[in-house]
Design an enzyme around this catalytic site. Structure first.
Site, PDB file in Angstrom:
ATOM      1  CB  SER A 242      -0.901   0.017   1.236  1.00 24.47           C
ATOM      2  OG  SER A 242      -0.119   0.191   2.413  1.00 24.47           O
ATOM      3  CD  GLU A 265       4.078  -2.484  -7.378  1.00 23.99           C
ATOM      4  OE1 GLU A 265       2.981  -2.087  -6.937  1.00 23.99           O
ATOM      5  OE2 GLU A 265       4.295  -3.638  -7.752  1.00 23.99           O
ATOM      6  CB  CYS A 302       0.054  -3.395  -8.123  1.00 16.75           C
ATOM      7  SG  CYS A 302       1.099  -4.455  -9.139  1.00 16.75           S
TER       8      CYS A 302
END
Length: 528
Positions: A242, A265, A302
């Site tokens: 997150s 990331e 993601c």
């Protein structure tokens, strides 16, 4: 297979702490086998000391031996067989087929890095010969290459229990570069982590790697992670998760006496641009394609397309109608954990309460679902409202996407200008569309690490040319990728040797090129 629940510190197992936790099957909300011991401060320090000591030896291990280590890890993971698939599936609610696919990808990554370091050119060796007779000053002999940086801490991802976790891309690339790795296991799939960590330890033993080249520590809070990032022997951090988690680690790393890089990331909304002519030609098929991408894996990627944008037209209305039909067909999937499911519904309901947001799917977002499953949702909002409400710009991690409706191309360009950094941006368009929207495409180049034409963002190919990363806040450093061979470059630094004796030089920089690698010699690339 028995679960020991202990921390792995190099070759040894340790369970000196008194705080424990368990993992849970999110489908049944039932406890799974195994009690896991949270690492103590002493265990963290011991793992870091072993990593520091191992680095002295491991950095000198030839590339072909490090490659053999990576290949052995792949073999040992495969040797775990169906037991690994079952444990990973029950801890995450991901299907056995999805876990098998992810295991295949993990093997591919390990072997790709092995092949990459054996080939050798990745060290970017460069030699400029000296000239002692140069006037008015002699020219020094200069030789430069990449060298490993030291112990790397890796935080495992919730949504990829194999490919982005214990033996995933961060671990594989750091080991490939010549760095020891200390993994902070994810509490939701600690059993999976344990099995893979034990496989890595077996591979290290098989290939003669130094004790401490790999460790794995358990914790179900932030304590161990904070200690690892702050530890003075940690030289870099890899994280997938997150925004809040990634930025917390980044702040810790920059508050140290000696700051270190954190390669976080942190996901993105991965906006999809639906251009007019493409929609006019194929609105129904585009809607089906988008519905499949948005709901794939309960939207827990993601690269999930959380935003779509189009210009108001009959074709866009038709697109929305088919999209609604496709969402009605989707059976809600159990999400990775109760926490992730709860967070999804909390953020989704907040978004749906905003002015101007219209839910397309007719079912209630909480109907027709079992506990911890995520009801797919798609909604629309006019751009004029979207642009004034920052909450609607945020990622909702799950099977949801928001369709932003513009009145004209100028509003679509304004939408593009509002976007923050993204992992991906997708554009569906025809040649006619592209011929008249070149300035829009130029804007998008500044917004994402991967620009996709006529394709969805879900699916990240593990190959040399991939870029998995993007401008902040998608990642903390957009210059690097976390997928593909170039991910190694996150965990090295360039070092130049000036007038060094031949006996001191690494083989990659010696006269005669004993390794036969590509390198620059007086500015020209070759093997001579």
């Amino acid at each position: 297979m028995m679960v020991h629940g202990k921390n792995r510190i190099g070759k040894n197992l340790s369970s000196t702490g008194s705080i424990t936790y368990i993992t849970t099957d999110p489908t049944k909300n039932e406890a799974l086998e195994g009690t896991f011991f949270c690492a103590t401060v002493d265990e963290v320090n011991l793992a870091m000391q072993k990593a520091k000591d191992a680095f002295i030896a491991y950095r000198k291990v030839p590339a072909f031996k490090r490659a053999a280590f990576l290949e052995a890890i792949a073999e040992e993971i495969m040797a775990l067989g169906d037991a690994l698939v079952r444990r990973a599936s029950v801890e995450t609610a991901l299907s056995p087929e999805r876990i098998e696919s992810e295991r295949t990808r993990t093997m591919l990554q390990l072997r790709l890095y092995a092949d990459h370091i054996k080939e050798g050119s990745w060290v970017n060796a460069s030699i400029d010969l000296g000239d002692p007779d140069r006037k008015p000053n002699p020219k020094p002999d200069l030789r430069r290459m990449y060298l490993p940086i030291g112990p790397v801490v890796v935080f495992t991802a919730s949504n990829f229990p194999l490919a982005y976790s214990t033996a995933g891309g961060d671990t594989a690339s750091a080991l490939a570069a010549g760095n020891p790795v200390i993994v902070k296991s994810h509490p939701s799939h600690a059993g999976t982590n344990e099995m893979v960590a034990d496989a890595i330890a077996k591979a290290a033993e098989r290939t003669g790697m130094p004790d401490g080249v790999f460790s794995s520590l358990n914790d179900n809070s932030f304590s161990v992670g904070e200690q690892l990032v702050k530890h003075p022997d940690t030289k870099a951090v890899g994280f997938t998760g997150s925004y809040n988690g990634g930025m917390a680690l980044w702040r810790l790393a920059n508050e140290r006496e000696v700051p270190i890089p954190v390669f976080s990331e942190m996901g993105s909304t991965n906006p999809v641009y639906l251009l007019e002519d493409a929609l006019h030609q194929n609105d129904a098929q585009l809607a089906k394609t988008m519905a499949a991408s948005i709901t794939l894996g309960a939207g827990q990627f993601c690269t999930n397309p959380g935003l779509m944008v189009g210009i108001e037209s009959n074709a866009l209305k038709s697109f929305a109608a088919v999209l609604e039909e496709e969402f009605q067909k989707v059976i809600p999937s159990v999400m990775l954990s109760a926490g992730i499911a709860g967070n999804y519904f909390s953020k989704l309901e907040m978004a749906l309460q905003q002015k101007g947001v219209t839910l397309l799917t007719q079912r209630s977002v909480r109907s027709d679902r079992t506990e911890n499953s995520g009801m797919p949702g798609v909604a629309t909002v006019p751009f004029k409202i979207f642009k004034t409400n920052p909450l609607l710009h945020e990622e909702i991690f799950g099977p949801f996407s928001l369709l932003v409706i513009c009145e004209n191309i100028d509003e679509m360009k304004e939408f593009a200008a509002l976007q923050k950094g993204q992992l991906t941006t997708s554009v569906f368009g025809s040649e006619k569309d592209f011929s008249r929207t070149g300035d829009l495409i130029n804007k998008l180049l500044d917004k994402a690490g991967r620009l996709i034409f006529n394709g969805v963002p879900t699916g990240v190919e593990v190959t040399t040319s991939i870029q998995h990363g993007g401008p902040y806040p998608a990642t903390t450093d957009s210059r690097f990728t976390s997928v593909g061979p170039d991910a190694i470059l996150r965990f090295v630094r360039p070092v130049a040797f000036q007038n060094a004796p031949e006996s001191i030089l690494p083989d990659e920089l010696k006269d005669g090129n004993p390794l036969g690698i590509w390198r620059k010699f007086n500015g020209k690339l070759g093997k001579d």
